[in-house]
Write a protein that holds these residues in place. Structure first.
Motif, PDB file in Angstrom:
ATOM      1  N   PHE A 209       0.835  -1.198   0.000  1.00 40.29           N
ATOM      2  CA  PHE A 209       0.000   0.000   0.000  1.00 40.29           C
ATOM      3  C   PHE A 209       0.870   1.248   0.000  1.00 40.29           C
ATOM      4  O   PHE A 209       0.608   2.211  -0.714  1.00 40.29           O
ATOM      5  CB  PHE A 209      -0.917   0.016   1.227  1.00 40.29           C
ATOM      6  CG  PHE A 209      -2.097  -0.904   1.126  1.00 40.29           C
ATOM      7  CD1 PHE A 209      -2.945  -0.856   0.020  1.00 40.29           C
ATOM      8  CD2 PHE A 209      -2.382  -1.804   2.135  1.00 40.29           C
ATOM      9  CE1 PHE A 209      -4.048  -1.695  -0.067  1.00 40.29           C
ATOM     10  CE2 PHE A 209      -3.487  -2.645   2.056  1.00 40.29           C
ATOM     11  CZ  PHE A 209      -4.316  -2.582   0.946  1.00 40.29           C
ATOM     12  N   ARG A 210       1.907   1.226   0.812  1.00 40.74           N
ATOM     13  CA  ARG A 210       2.803   2.385   0.867  1.00 40.74           C
ATOM     14  C   ARG A 210       3.412   2.671  -0.508  1.00 40.74           C
ATOM     15  O   ARG A 210       3.483   3.825  -0.936  1.00 40.74           O
ATOM     16  CB  ARG A 210       3.912   2.124   1.879  1.00 40.74           C
ATOM     17  CG  ARG A 210       4.940   3.247   1.950  1.00 40.74           C
ATOM     18  CD  ARG A 210       6.208   2.758   2.610  1.00 40.74           C
ATOM     19  NE  ARG A 210       7.166   3.817   2.790  1.00 40.74           N
ATOM     20  CZ  ARG A 210       8.452   3.606   3.015  1.00 40.74           C
ATOM     21  NH1 ARG A 210       8.919   2.378   3.070  1.00 40.74           N
ATOM     22  NH2 ARG A 210       9.276   4.613   3.179  1.00 40.74           N
ATOM     23  N   ALA A 211       3.843   1.636  -1.197  1.00 35.14           N
ATOM     24  CA  ALA A 211       4.477   1.814  -2.502  1.00 35.14           C
ATOM     25  C   ALA A 211       3.524   2.461  -3.503  1.00 35.14           C
ATOM     26  O   ALA A 211       3.893   3.391  -4.220  1.00 35.14           O
ATOM     27  CB  ALA A 211       4.979   0.476  -3.035  1.00 35.14           C
ATOM     28  N   VAL A 212       2.280   1.989  -3.544  1.00 30.91           N
ATOM     29  CA  VAL A 212       1.349   2.516  -4.542  1.00 30.91           C
ATOM     30  C   VAL A 212       0.786   3.877  -4.130  1.00 30.91           C
ATOM     31  O   VAL A 212       0.582   4.754  -4.983  1.00 30.91           O
ATOM     32  CB  VAL A 212       0.210   1.523  -4.856  1.00 30.91           C
ATOM     33  CG1 VAL A 212       0.779   0.236  -5.428  1.00 30.91           C
ATOM     34  CG2 VAL A 212      -0.642   1.237  -3.643  1.00 30.91           C
ATOM     35  N   PHE A 213       0.533   4.084  -2.836  1.00 30.06           N
ATOM     36  CA  PHE A 213       0.054   5.388  -2.398  1.00 30.06           C
ATOM     37  C   PHE A 213       1.093   6.456  -2.699  1.00 30.06           C
ATOM     38  O   PHE A 213       0.767   7.554  -3.163  1.00 30.06           O
ATOM     39  CB  PHE A 213      -0.238   5.390  -0.888  1.00 30.06           C
ATOM     40  CG  PHE A 213      -1.448   4.591  -0.483  1.00 30.06           C
ATOM     41  CD1 PHE A 213      -2.364   4.132  -1.413  1.00 30.06           C
ATOM     42  CD2 PHE A 213      -1.678   4.282   0.844  1.00 30.06           C
ATOM     43  CE1 PHE A 213      -3.482   3.394  -1.033  1.00 30.06           C
ATOM     44  CE2 PHE A 213      -2.786   3.556   1.245  1.00 30.06           C
ATOM     45  CZ  PHE A 213      -3.682   3.107   0.298  1.00 30.06           C
ATOM     46  N   SER A 214       2.356   6.146  -2.423  1.00 31.56           N
ATOM     47  CA  SER A 214       3.424   7.120  -2.622  1.00 31.56           C
ATOM     48  C   SER A 214       3.657   7.440  -4.097  1.00 31.56           C
ATOM     49  O   SER A 214       4.001   8.564  -4.445  1.00 31.56           O
ATOM     50  CB  SER A 214       4.731   6.593  -2.004  1.00 31.56           C
ATOM     51  OG  SER A 214       4.583   6.367  -0.620  1.00 31.56           O
TER      52      SER A 214
END
Length: 307
Positions: A209-214
């Motif tokens: 999630f962090r990778a895609v949100f960022s």
């Protein structure tokens, strides 16, 4: 701290809170991350996301009515009342701590228009249109949805206040301030689809999630603005790249989102920047900063207080 470092620090704290995980859990690697990110990037480039919200049918008519500074109040009330669900949401949002300034309960759309004025009702309608898209679909999504809504509304009011201080279109900035929240819940749902296709029912790791949100938060916001045919002036206010440069951070929208994010995290006692660290990177004079920060903090305090 540089402005991009401040923004990065705020986002790390925000993701930890939204996902209800410890910061170190955002760092754990997953071997499927690169494949999911590549697949998601392809879908965004082609505009073929399964979870991309469709343009609300009533949006064009409302935008047209609300774009006229001297629009007839009866026309606006009539448009809202034709949609019972929207009417209920308008009254709910108008009576929320984010808009209601006194103790008087707003009981009708006509009263809301009268008390809140043109700018206020425009923002209430924008939030009311967005609300069902940010609502939880199931229990697994409930906490994330609740927090995303609180964050989105806080950022929207903050972006609006910064825009007013800079003499630019505050209504546009309120709506645009909600788009990152819509981007996050869209990305969450899209990633869960992709991940479950590959991994059956395994839980999506926070690091993914962090990778895609960022990487894709502003890309989704721009895609929504395009698909919804938002005015070109609205679209021009969105950062033009996935990760804005320091110069692109220096806008009323980005300043408002950073200030709103910091205030939400402070309000829920989550580790975040000091007031001085934030003050140093925002293009706000000290009285403007103090006034806006105080107003946003007051809204959050009222939201947390029992009715």
């Amino acid at each position: 701290m540089a402005v991009d470092e401040v923004s990065g620090s705020l986002q790390e704290g925000l993701l930890s809170w939204l996902l209800n995980v410890e910061p170190h859990q955002l760092e754990k690697t997953d071997e499927r991350t690169s494949a999911i990110v590549a697949q998601l990037e392809s879908r965004i480039s082609s505009g073929k996301l399964e979870e991309l919200p469709r343009q609300p049918l009533i949006l064009p008519k409302l935008l047209h009515a609300l774009s006229k500074e001297n629009s007839d109040r009866r026309e606006l009330v009539s448009i809202i009342l034709k949609d019972p669900a929207l009417t209920n949401r308008v009254l709910q949002v108008a009576n929320s701590p984010f808009f209601r300034s006194g103790d008087q309960h707003i009981e009708s759309v006509d009263q809301a228009v009268f008390l809140l004025g043109h700018r206020g009702i425009r923002n209430v309608v924008s939030a009311s249109i967005m609300q069902p898209m940010l609502a939880a679909r199931d229990n697994a999504e409930a906490l994330f949805s609740e927090r995303v809504w609180q964050w989105g509304m806080t950022c929207a009011r903050s972006a609006e206040a910064v825009a007013i201080s800079k003499g630019v279109d505050s209504g546009a900035h309120f709506l645009l301030g909600l788009l990152p929240a819509l981007s996050y819940i869209t990305l969450r749902r899209e990633v869960e689809r992709l991940y479950k296709d590959r991994c059956n029912r395994e839980e999506v790791p926070p690091s993914l999630f962090r990778a895609v949100f960022s990487q894709f938060d502003w890309a989704i916001a721009r895609l929504v603005a395009q698909k919804w045919s938002l005015p070109s002036s609205f679209q021009a206010s969105l950062p033009a790249t996935t990760r804005p440069t320091p110069m692109q951070y220096s806008t009323p929208l980005c300043d408002g989102i950073m200030l709103g994010t910091r205030e939400v995290l402070r309000h829920v006692n989550h580790p975040t920047l000091t007031e001085e660290e934030l003050r140093q990177v925002l293009l706000l004079e000290e009285p403007q900063f103090d006034r806006i920060r105080g107003a946003i903090a007051g809204m959050l305090e009222k939201e947390a207080s029992p009715a």
